[in-house]
Design a protein around this motif. Structure first.
Motif, PDB file in Angstrom:
ATOM      1  N   PRO A 114       0.811  -1.224   0.000  1.00  0.00           N
ATOM      2  CA  PRO A 114       0.000   0.000   0.000  1.00  0.00           C
ATOM      3  C   PRO A 114       0.847   1.276   0.000  1.00  0.00           C
ATOM      4  O   PRO A 114       0.436   2.296  -0.558  1.00  0.00           O
ATOM      5  CB  PRO A 114      -0.817  -0.100   1.289  1.00  0.00           C
ATOM      6  CG  PRO A 114      -0.660  -1.491   1.789  1.00  0.00           C
ATOM      7  CD  PRO A 114       0.538  -2.096   1.152  1.00  0.00           C
ATOM      8  N   ALA A 117       1.564   2.065  -3.631  1.00  0.00           N
ATOM      9  CA  ALA A 117       0.459   1.908  -4.586  1.00  0.00           C
ATOM     10  C   ALA A 117       0.159   3.180  -5.377  1.00  0.00           C
ATOM     11  O   ALA A 117      -0.052   3.134  -6.591  1.00  0.00           O
ATOM     12  CB  ALA A 117      -0.794   1.437  -3.856  1.00  0.00           C
ATOM     13  N   GLU A 118       0.163   4.317  -4.697  1.00  0.00           N
ATOM     14  CA  GLU A 118      -0.254   5.556  -5.360  1.00  0.00           C
ATOM     15  C   GLU A 118       0.727   5.973  -6.466  1.00  0.00           C
ATOM     16  O   GLU A 118       0.326   6.226  -7.603  1.00  0.00           O
ATOM     17  CB  GLU A 118      -0.396   6.671  -4.317  1.00  0.00           C
ATOM     18  CG  GLU A 118      -1.212   7.836  -4.849  1.00  0.00           C
ATOM     19  CD  GLU A 118      -1.181   9.047  -3.919  1.00  0.00           C
ATOM     20  OE1 GLU A 118      -1.145   8.844  -2.687  1.00  0.00           O
ATOM     21  OE2 GLU A 118      -1.183  10.176  -4.438  1.00  0.00           O
ATOM     22  N   LEU A 119       2.003   6.010  -6.109  1.00  0.00           N
ATOM     23  CA  LEU A 119       3.012   6.361  -7.126  1.00  0.00           C
ATOM     24  C   LEU A 119       3.022   5.318  -8.239  1.00  0.00           C
ATOM     25  O   LEU A 119       3.082   5.662  -9.429  1.00  0.00           O
ATOM     26  CB  LEU A 119       4.409   6.470  -6.487  1.00  0.00           C
ATOM     27  CG  LEU A 119       5.561   6.724  -7.466  1.00  0.00           C
ATOM     28  CD1 LEU A 119       5.377   8.034  -8.226  1.00  0.00           C
ATOM     29  CD2 LEU A 119       6.913   6.714  -6.742  1.00  0.00           C
ATOM     30  N   GLU A 121       0.635   3.373  -9.345  1.00  0.00           N
ATOM     31  CA  GLU A 121      -0.526   3.494 -10.232  1.00  0.00           C
ATOM     32  C   GLU A 121      -0.390   4.709 -11.149  1.00  0.00           C
ATOM     33  O   GLU A 121      -0.733   4.650 -12.329  1.00  0.00           O
ATOM     34  CB  GLU A 121      -1.817   3.587  -9.396  1.00  0.00           C
ATOM     35  CG  GLU A 121      -3.052   3.730 -10.278  1.00  0.00           C
ATOM     36  CD  GLU A 121      -4.356   3.367  -9.573  1.00  0.00           C
ATOM     37  OE1 GLU A 121      -4.380   3.373  -8.321  1.00  0.00           O
ATOM     38  OE2 GLU A 121      -5.338   3.075 -10.280  1.00  0.00           O
ATOM     39  N   ARG A 122       0.142   5.799 -10.584  1.00  0.00           N
ATOM     40  CA  ARG A 122       0.300   7.022 -11.383  1.00  0.00           C
ATOM     41  C   ARG A 122       1.240   6.763 -12.574  1.00  0.00           C
ATOM     42  O   ARG A 122       0.965   7.142 -13.709  1.00  0.00           O
ATOM     43  CB  ARG A 122       0.848   8.149 -10.497  1.00  0.00           C
ATOM     44  CG  ARG A 122       0.464   9.500 -11.027  1.00  0.00           C
ATOM     45  CD  ARG A 122       1.020  10.688 -10.223  1.00  0.00           C
ATOM     46  NE  ARG A 122       1.175  10.494  -8.802  1.00  0.00           N
ATOM     47  CZ  ARG A 122       2.270  10.859  -8.114  1.00  0.00           C
ATOM     48  NH1 ARG A 122       3.284  11.429  -8.735  1.00  0.00           N
ATOM     49  NH2 ARG A 122       2.334  10.677  -6.816  1.00  0.00           N
ATOM     50  N   PHE A 201       2.912  -2.094  -8.029  1.00  0.00           N
ATOM     51  CA  PHE A 201       1.564  -1.928  -8.580  1.00  0.00           C
ATOM     52  C   PHE A 201       1.225  -3.091  -9.521  1.00  0.00           C
ATOM     53  O   PHE A 201       0.136  -3.667  -9.455  1.00  0.00           O
ATOM     54  CB  PHE A 201       1.431  -0.580  -9.307  1.00  0.00           C
ATOM     55  CG  PHE A 201       0.049  -0.367  -9.868  1.00  0.00           C
ATOM     56  CD1 PHE A 201      -1.031  -0.113  -9.030  1.00  0.00           C
ATOM     57  CD2 PHE A 201      -0.188  -0.460 -11.230  1.00  0.00           C
ATOM     58  CE1 PHE A 201      -2.319   0.042  -9.534  1.00  0.00           C
ATOM     59  CE2 PHE A 201      -1.468  -0.300 -11.744  1.00  0.00           C
ATOM     60  CZ  PHE A 201      -2.538  -0.046 -10.899  1.00  0.00           C
TER      61      PHE A 201
END
Ligand code: HEC
Ligand code: HEC
Length: 212
Positions: A114, A117-119, A121-122, A201
């Motif tokens: 987690p 995850a954000e980076l 996915e981006r 990711f």
């Protein structure tokens, strides 16, 4: 089982426009392939789901891509101390059969850390416009399923550790068997941080994640 295999072959022929654009992989006999993979199991695991994360999963990978990689290991276009010796005694027909076998196996998916995850996915969806990193979606698809007829591999569910090492391999030119430098062009612009994040990711990418 037979009927199913036939329908898969028909689908592959339809996708490739009825030609041999699939690298001949459509002719593979999965049962004959299964008879050849006892030696592969040690590293690629039962049904091609490698248990050790430095070794790639082969289950559910496109037959056309698997066939190309085996041909590349044989010609030396792709080299690896552990993998290269494995193909020496195998024929092109063995490669087609092995590719048919592994592509028909069910892949065990994975999870994404987690924290990354954000980076991840981006990068996956939008690349990095500032440094010219192309979005992975463009070739590997929104769910990471790739495209067999184009030999774009499935990367969804692949071990993060293998993906990370592979992206660094493309970046450093250790792996250089990508047509038109498609992957070297992408990975060559990525930082270690971006590689680590997108690898995480990819490991947890599924159709469900893509639909979120
Ligand atoms: C000693 C461990 C080992 C054995 C045994 C082995 N492999 Fe591999 N295989 C690897 C490694 C390591 C890689 C990744 C190489 C790299 O990083 O370029 C690999 C990569 C591959 C790939 C490319 C996967 C991808 O996603 O690009 C295929 C296809 C493959 N192996 C098929 C086979 C087959 C078929 C056999 C049995 C005939 C086999 N391997 C036996 C270690 C092994
Ligand atoms: C222009 C199309 C294109 C784009 C964009 C692209 N790829 Fe690829 N990728 C490919 C192709 C083609 C291959 C197969 C190369 C070969 O034949 O060995 C590949 C191979 C890979 C592999 C190796 C798979 C394996 O099993 O060894 C990984 C990992 C990968 N790509 C990840 C990514 C990531 C992550 C991104 C986004 C940052 C990305 N790719 C963007 C076309 C692309």
């Amino acid at each position: 089982m037979k009927t199913w295999l036939i329908s898969v072959s028909v689908a592959a022929i339809l996708i490739s426009g009825g030609t041999q654009a699939a690298g001949g992989a459509a002719e593979g006999d999965a049962a004959a392939g299964e008879a050849k993979v006892a030696v592969c199991l040690a590293c690629h695991g039962p049904n091609g789901n490698a248990l050790v994360p430095t070794w790639p999963k082969l289950a559910g990978q496109h037959a056309q891509y698997i066939y190309k990689q085996l041909m590349d290991f044989k010609s030396g276009a792709r080299e690896n101390a552990q993998m290269s010796p494995q193909v020496i005694s195998l024929s092109e027909q063995d490669f087609r059969n092995i590719a048919a076998y592994y592509s028909a196996q069910q892949q065990t998916s994975g999870v994404t850390d987690p924290a990354l995850a954000e980076l991840g996915e981006r990068i996956y969806r939008g690349g990095n416009p500032a440094t010219g990193v192309a979005a992975c979606t463009g070739c590997h698809g929104p769910a990471g399923m790739g495209l067999g007829a184009a030999k774009f591999p499935r990367i969804a569910g692949q071990h993060a550790q293998y993906v990370d090492a592979t992206l660094k391999g493309f970046r450093d030119g250790v792996r250089a068997n990508d047509p038109n430098k498609m992957m070297r062009g992408v990975a060559g612009r990525m930082s270690d941080e971006e590689i680590a994040a997108v690898s995480q990711f990819v490991q947890g990418l599924t159709e469900a994640v893509a639909a979120e």
